[in-house]
Design a protein around this motif. Structure first.
Motif, mmCIF file in Angstrom:
data_model
loop_
_atom_site.group_PDB
_atom_site.id
_atom_site.type_symbol
_atom_site.label_atom_id
_atom_site.label_comp_id
_atom_site.label_asym_id
_atom_site.label_seq_id
_atom_site.Cartn_x
_atom_site.Cartn_y
_atom_site.Cartn_z
ATOM 1 N N SER A 203 0.815 -1.221 0.000
ATOM 2 C CA SER A 203 0.000 0.000 0.000
ATOM 3 C C SER A 203 0.844 1.266 0.000
ATOM 4 O O SER A 203 0.404 2.313 -0.476
ATOM 5 N N GLY A 204 2.066 1.189 0.519
ATOM 6 C CA GLY A 204 2.901 2.378 0.585
ATOM 7 C C GLY A 204 3.578 2.730 -0.712
ATOM 8 O O GLY A 204 4.112 3.838 -0.858
ATOM 9 N N VAL A 208 -2.224 4.664 -7.019
ATOM 10 C CA VAL A 208 -3.651 4.751 -6.721
ATOM 11 C C VAL A 208 -4.317 5.540 -7.839
ATOM 12 O O VAL A 208 -4.106 6.749 -7.974
ATOM 13 N N GLY A 211 -5.880 9.051 -7.445
ATOM 14 C CA GLY A 211 -5.460 9.604 -6.167
ATOM 15 C C GLY A 211 -4.813 10.969 -6.315
ATOM 16 O O GLY A 211 -4.425 11.377 -7.419
ATOM 17 N N PRO A 212 -4.658 11.723 -5.220
ATOM 18 C CA PRO A 212 -4.006 13.030 -5.273
ATOM 19 C C PRO A 212 -2.595 12.911 -5.850
ATOM 20 O O PRO A 212 -1.862 11.956 -5.555
ATOM 21 N N HIS A 214 0.153 14.556 -5.262
ATOM 22 C CA HIS A 214 1.223 14.574 -4.266
ATOM 23 C C HIS A 214 1.382 13.198 -3.616
ATOM 24 O O HIS A 214 2.501 12.686 -3.451
ATOM 25 N N ASP A 215 0.273 12.574 -3.256
ATOM 26 C CA ASP A 215 0.335 11.255 -2.612
ATOM 27 C C ASP A 215 0.928 10.209 -3.549
ATOM 28 O O ASP A 215 1.727 9.361 -3.133
ATOM 29 N N ASN A 216 0.523 10.256 -4.811
ATOM 30 C CA ASN A 216 1.060 9.295 -5.764
ATOM 31 C C ASN A 216 2.555 9.515 -6.006
ATOM 32 O O ASN A 216 3.307 8.550 -6.192
ATOM 33 N N VAL A 218 4.683 10.635 -3.821
ATOM 34 C CA VAL A 218 5.369 10.094 -2.644
ATOM 35 C C VAL A 218 5.460 8.575 -2.751
ATOM 36 O O VAL A 218 6.506 7.980 -2.464
ATOM 37 N N ARG A 219 4.376 7.938 -3.152
ATOM 38 C CA ARG A 219 4.400 6.479 -3.332
ATOM 39 C C ARG A 219 5.389 6.091 -4.432
ATOM 40 O O ARG A 219 6.078 5.072 -4.323
#
Length: 274
Positions: A203-204, A208, A211-212, A214-216, A218-219
């Motif tokens: 999941s980390g 996604v 998904g946002p 920024h979050d993607n 980071v992943r």
């Protein structure tokens, strides 16, 4: 021609520049659109789009060549050198392919792009990857993305500053630094192509869909560190070592071959008075 100035067989005229910009724009979209796609866009369903991208890339690559010829930057001798260097690069790739990222062809792309210019570098990088994929059996949905990435890699070396002034140790150090950074950049860009299509990751580090941004991102950074950092490091270290050791000799050889080929020599006629 002044012997101290390197001749460039591929002069980027307006039509060639427009073709390169178009190819690069399509490449950026092909790599990055999944990050901006909304939920339900079916990103993974586009894994089969590679043949269409490959067909478009071949057409656009031919367009770059035609535009360069039309702008007067490419002649038969330049095409011959393109073929020779692409063959050498394709032969170098199997020497390290699959071994901790040790790919000696990268340093050849850096030096060739530096001496022969960004337009020639882009064509050389793309053609070399195509030839090496056929040679090693590395044909797959990733190939058009590799061709684009290697084209950018070699083109970037041709865009480095001071091609007519910077020489000696300073130039070699600059090329080694570029090769190091660009080797990581190549791996990162290629990771982006595959990451959005891989399922079943933790999941980390999973992509996604919708998904946002920024979050993607980071992943994606976590994915690169977890899966390919060691591979990219091996590629970067080998590129730096070969550039520092063999680079000066190969730079001189490429420049000597370019001057002797006289790519920029203009044919003139004189009217003799009787």
């Amino acid at each position: 021609m002044n012997g101290s100035r390197p001749a460039r067989p591929v002069r980027i005229g307006p039509r060639a520049a427009a073709a390169l910009v178009l190819v690069s724009a399509i490449g950026v979209i092909a790599f990055g659109w999944p990050l901006l796609a909304g939920e339900g866009s079916g990103v993974t369903a586009h894994a089969q789009d590679a043949p269409w991208l490959f067909a478009a890339l071949l057409v656009l690559l031919v367009g770059v060549v035609v535009a360069t010829v039309a702008d007067g930057g490419l002649d038969a001798k330049a095409v011959a050198m393109l073929g020779v260097l692409a063959a050498v690069g394709a032969a170098l790739r199997p020497l390290g392919a699959g071994t901790a990222g040790l790919e000696p062809m990268f340093f050849l792309m850096v030096l060739s792009g530096r001496v022969l210019g960004p337009g020639f570098g882009f064509m050389l990088g793309s053609v070399t990857l195509f030839a090496s994929a056929l040679l090693t059996g590395g044909v797959g949905p990733w190939m058009p993305f590799q061709m684009l990435s290697m084209g950018w890699f070699a083109m970037g070396a041709g865009l480095l500053p001071g091609p007519d002034r910077l020489r000696g140790r300073g130039e070699v150090l600059m090329l080694a630094a570029y090769g190091c950074v660009a080797a990581f950049a190549y791996g990162t860009v290629m990771n982006l192509q595959g990451w959005t299509l891989v399922t079943g990751l933790g999941s980390g580090i999973s992509f996604v869909e919708g998904g946002p941004l920024h979050d993607n991102l980071v992943r994606f950074l976590a994915y690169c560190v977890a899966t390919s950092l060691g591979w990219d490091l091996g590629r970067a270290v080998l590129t730096v070592v070969l550039t520092l050791t063999i680079g000066p000799t190969l730079l001189k050889a490429l420049r000597r071959a370019t001057r002797r080929a006289a790519f920029e020599a203009q044919v003139t006629f004189e009217v003799r008075k009787e």
